[in-house]
Design an enzyme around this catalytic site. Structure first.
Site, PDB file in Angstrom:
ATOM      1  N   LYS A 212      20.834  32.332  98.405  1.00 44.88           N
ATOM      2  CA  LYS A 212      20.415  31.162  97.626  1.00 44.88           C
ATOM      3  C   LYS A 212      20.769  31.351  96.153  1.00 44.88           C
ATOM      4  O   LYS A 212      21.357  30.491  95.519  1.00 44.88           O
ATOM      5  CB  LYS A 212      18.905  30.976  97.796  1.00 44.88           C
ATOM      6  CG  LYS A 212      18.301  29.873  96.975  1.00 44.88           C
ATOM      7  CD  LYS A 212      16.806  29.784  97.255  1.00 44.88           C
ATOM      8  CE  LYS A 212      16.094  28.907  96.255  1.00 44.88           C
ATOM      9  NZ  LYS A 212      14.655  28.829  96.512  1.00 44.88           N
ATOM     10  N   GLU A 218      22.261  43.459  97.143  1.00 45.35           N
ATOM     11  CA  GLU A 218      22.643  43.928  98.483  1.00 45.35           C
ATOM     12  C   GLU A 218      23.715  43.019  99.085  1.00 45.35           C
ATOM     13  O   GLU A 218      24.715  43.482  99.638  1.00 45.35           O
ATOM     14  CB  GLU A 218      21.411  43.934  99.417  1.00 45.35           C
ATOM     15  CG  GLU A 218      20.362  44.982  99.107  1.00 45.35           C
ATOM     16  CD  GLU A 218      19.313  44.510  98.102  1.00 45.35           C
ATOM     17  OE1 GLU A 218      19.581  43.542  97.338  1.00 45.35           O
ATOM     18  OE2 GLU A 218      18.229  45.106  98.087  1.00 45.35           O
ATOM     19  N   GLY A 269      13.159  31.096 100.096  1.00 46.65           N
ATOM     20  CA  GLY A 269      13.976  31.919 100.987  1.00 46.65           C
ATOM     21  C   GLY A 269      13.329  32.142 102.341  1.00 46.65           C
ATOM     22  O   GLY A 269      13.940  31.937 103.391  1.00 46.65           O
ATOM     23  N   ARG A 270      12.068  32.555 102.347  1.00 42.67           N
ATOM     24  CA  ARG A 270      11.418  32.905 103.621  1.00 42.67           C
ATOM     25  C   ARG A 270      11.066  31.688 104.464  1.00 42.67           C
ATOM     26  O   ARG A 270      10.652  31.822 105.611  1.00 42.67           O
ATOM     27  CB  ARG A 270      10.175  33.743 103.347  1.00 42.67           C
ATOM     28  CG  ARG A 270       9.175  33.101 102.399  1.00 42.67           C
ATOM     29  CD  ARG A 270       8.176  34.123 101.898  1.00 42.67           C
ATOM     30  NE  ARG A 270       7.278  33.612 100.874  1.00 42.67           N
ATOM     31  CZ  ARG A 270       7.542  33.604  99.585  1.00 42.67           C
ATOM     32  NH1 ARG A 270       8.687  34.040  99.127  1.00 42.67           N
ATOM     33  NH2 ARG A 270       6.655  33.139  98.713  1.00 42.67           N
ATOM     34  N   GLU A 356       4.803  37.982 102.003  1.00 43.31           N
ATOM     35  CA  GLU A 356       5.399  37.618 100.712  1.00 43.31           C
ATOM     36  C   GLU A 356       4.749  36.333 100.178  1.00 43.31           C
ATOM     37  O   GLU A 356       4.634  36.135  98.981  1.00 43.31           O
ATOM     38  CB  GLU A 356       6.916  37.439 100.846  1.00 43.31           C
ATOM     39  CG  GLU A 356       7.635  37.537  99.510  1.00 43.31           C
ATOM     40  CD  GLU A 356       9.142  37.709  99.640  1.00 43.31           C
ATOM     41  OE1 GLU A 356       9.662  38.740  99.215  1.00 43.31           O
ATOM     42  OE2 GLU A 356       9.784  36.798 100.173  1.00 43.31           O
ATOM     43  N   HIS A 387       2.333  51.004 125.392  1.00 38.39           N
ATOM     44  CA  HIS A 387       2.563  52.447 125.567  1.00 38.39           C
ATOM     45  C   HIS A 387       2.658  53.143 124.225  1.00 38.39           C
ATOM     46  O   HIS A 387       3.135  54.274 124.139  1.00 38.39           O
ATOM     47  CB  HIS A 387       3.838  52.669 126.383  1.00 38.39           C
ATOM     48  CG  HIS A 387       3.738  52.084 127.751  1.00 38.39           C
ATOM     49  ND1 HIS A 387       3.388  52.831 128.853  1.00 38.39           N
ATOM     50  CD2 HIS A 387       3.868  50.809 128.187  1.00 38.39           C
ATOM     51  CE1 HIS A 387       3.338  52.034 129.918  1.00 38.39           C
ATOM     52  NE2 HIS A 387       3.621  50.808 129.536  1.00 38.39           N
ATOM     53  N   LYS A 502      12.829  45.729  91.618  1.00 38.16           N
ATOM     54  CA  LYS A 502      14.251  45.407  91.389  1.00 38.16           C
ATOM     55  C   LYS A 502      14.669  45.851  89.990  1.00 38.16           C
ATOM     56  O   LYS A 502      15.739  46.431  89.800  1.00 38.16           O
ATOM     57  CB  LYS A 502      14.483  43.891  91.487  1.00 38.16           C
ATOM     58  CG  LYS A 502      14.524  43.335  92.882  1.00 38.16           C
ATOM     59  CD  LYS A 502      15.021  41.892  92.816  1.00 38.16           C
ATOM     60  CE  LYS A 502      14.615  41.105  94.034  1.00 38.16           C
ATOM     61  NZ  LYS A 502      14.867  39.678  93.927  1.00 38.16           N
TER      62      LYS A 502
END
Ligand code: G6Q
Length: 534
Positions: A212, A218, A269-270, A356, A387, A502
């Protein structure tokens, strides 16, 4: 000037819920479960999803009071305001993003009167562009330099530009078009890109750069790695790379990309999986028609979320049950446990979307909050989890409310009978057994074999996981998170808490690269001790 909004503590219903929580020790689920048609009555069903909540520690009175709480805190009317373009992403009196929150507009495509027409018009424009692009790929009009069709996509993005889209892709793999495959690169760990690049034939691969902001370290690093790999293979990156980004971002550059799609400021974003962020990749993989079905499922759930009646409003009910467990019964975490291999990445998406959004400690006027906000969300698919960590769920000292998710029919329909039952039957039997075991427990003369029971869970059942029900499931959780944020009177749409790390990472990189030459900085000392750098 911000509006004065009540939070759950200031509300009359909130005070009443505290009293009810104290009295609740009278409620024992083992007895309650079989009385008063509780199992049949505590069901809420919509948009292909069915929530069974008889195994929650609630009574009719608790539910009525949760209904009052949602009315006092105006949760549904705030949701309506959000869908209609209200500025919900803000902290009044302080600098903040100050934006509309309109991820719902991306799927508000099925009504002649969308809640926010301008944003929906933008969504329609992008979808029309996508339809043309996909047609070009299908027909081979858009192809590689040798005229071969594209069959593979690498989706490069991180955080909201990765988790939602990836979990939906994983959930819908059986619906993919023949011969199409998708890979994802997100981590800046060079092994991530390298592992993907080792598996694909770049000559027939489209690289979808999803960011965005167009500035994420990254993603830009991974883009450079992939572009270099294309060049090394004598392929022109401009023929292979497409972009999904904000209009005007640093990567909004038609000369560098075969095609660009936009997402807008008003989509966080999320919350962006139903925007071009998710839909370009899903369209390539599933085809346009199935993507529309996915969006329709989400759109229907958004409408359900506008119903003011708690017991009929699935996301509101899930949100309020969560608040009851977290704020009034004191459970700090929530486990989301899908009994569906297809949903194996869904808890990871929810971790981001929920934590977030609601991991906040100031309210929408910048005041510190005096109550718990977002819980810790975690989860893994069942039966694998049984398990692993279920011991703690059943006998541990921490009570963990569980949100089970299960599908009645398997996706692929391939199954065999072993020892008198199919795998799907085994899966469902385990799902129901866990919910019941948590609720009813077990007495024994041997203290080590006692199960306290009375541990809350919900059971969300889906007939079959399809593009449409996946859309509904995604929107269910998005709306749940938003409702909880409104109840806590926090801003669920910004993420200031990720900024400091960041900034400090950049300072460390400055030290490592020699740009920062100071001998006495804390970064330098940290590096010397941790990495033995000079
Ligand atoms: C989500 C966050 C965050 C974001 C990533 C990627 O709500 O804002 O996870 O999605 O940091 O950002 P870009 O899409 O801008 O690269």
């Amino acid at each position: 000037m911000g509006k004065k909004r009540k939070n759950l503590i200031e509300s009359i219903a909130g005070k009443q819920l505290h009293v009810l929580a104290q009295q609740l020790y009278d409620l024992t689920l083992p007895e309650a479960l079989t009385a008063n048609n509780r199992l049949e009555r505590y069901i809420c069903q919509s948009d292909g999803l069915k929530l069974l909540y008889a195994t929650q520690r609630v009574t009719d009175e608790v539910l009525d009071t949760l209904q009052e709480l949602s009315a006092e805190c105006q949760l549904v009317s705030q949701f309506q305001e959000m869908r209609r373009g209200g500025i919900m992403n803000c902290i009044s009196g302080f600098e903040s993003e100050n934006r509309q929150v309109l991820h719902t507009a991306c799927r508000d495509l099925f009504s002649d009167t969308p809640a926010e027409p301008e944003a929906t018009a933008q969504a329609r424009r992008e979808l029309a562009k996508l339809a043309l692009f996909l047609e070009g790929i299908d027909t081979g009009q858009i192809c590689n330099a040798e005229g071969k069709k594209f069959s593979t996509m690498i989706h490069v993005g991180i955080g909201g530009s990765d988790l939602g889209p990836r979990s939906i892709y994983e959930a819908l793999i059986p619906y993919g078009q023949k011969g199409r495959q998708v890979f994802f690169i997100s981590n800046v760990d060079p092994d991530d890109a390298s592992a993907v690049l080792a598996q694909v034939d770049l000559s027939t691969t489209l690289v979808n750069i999803v960011s965005k902001s167009g500035t994420t370290l990254e993603t830009l690093t991974n883009e450079t790695i992939v572009r270099k790999a294309l060049q090394d293979a004598n392929l022109d990156p401009r023929r292979h790379c497409i972009a999904v980004t904000g209009e005007g971002s640093p990567i909004d550059n038609p000369e560098e990309y075969l095609c660009s799609f936009y997402m807008y400021d008003y989509i966080g974003g999320r919350y962006s999986a139903t925007s071009m962020v998710g839909v370009v990749m899903l369209g390539f993989f599933l085809g346009y028609k199935k993507v529309v079905e996915f969006l329709q499922g989400a759109a229907e759930m958004d409408l359900t979320a506008e119903n003011p009646i708690l017991r009929e409003n699935l996301p509101l009910l899930l949100a309020m049950l969560g608040i009851w467990n977290h704020n009034f019964l004191g459970s700090p975490t929530v486990a989301v446990l899908p009994y569906s291999q297809a949903l194996h990445r869904f808890p990871a998406h929810l971790q981001q979307c929920d934590m977030e959004s609601n991991g906040k400690s100031v309210d929408r006027t910048g005041q510190p909050v005096t109550y718990k906000t977002g819980p810790i969300i975690w989860g893994e698919p069942g039966t694998n989890g049984q398990h692993a960590f279920y011991q703690l769920l059943h006998q541990g000292m921490e009570i963990v409310p569980v949100e089970f998710i299960g599908c009645i029919t398997s996706q692929r329909g391939e199954d065999v009978e072993v020892a008198g039952s199919t795998s799907q039957q085994k899966l469902l039997a385990n799902l129901l057994a866990q919910s019941l075991a948590l609720a009813v427990g077990q007495t024994s003369d041997n203290p080590n074999k006692c199960f306290p029971g009375n541990r809350p869970s919900t059971l969300l059942l889906i007939d079959r996981l399809t593009p449409q029900t996946m859309g509904a499931l995604l929107a269910l959780y998005e709306a749940k998170i938003v409702f909880q944020g409104f109840a806590w009177n926090i801003n669920s749409f910004d993420q200031e808490g990720v900024q400091l790390g960041k900034v400090l990472a950049t300072r460390f990189l400055d030290c490592l690269s020699g740009r920062d030459k100071r001998e006495d900085s804390i970064q330098r000392k940290f590096l010397q001790v941790a990495l033995k750098t000079p």
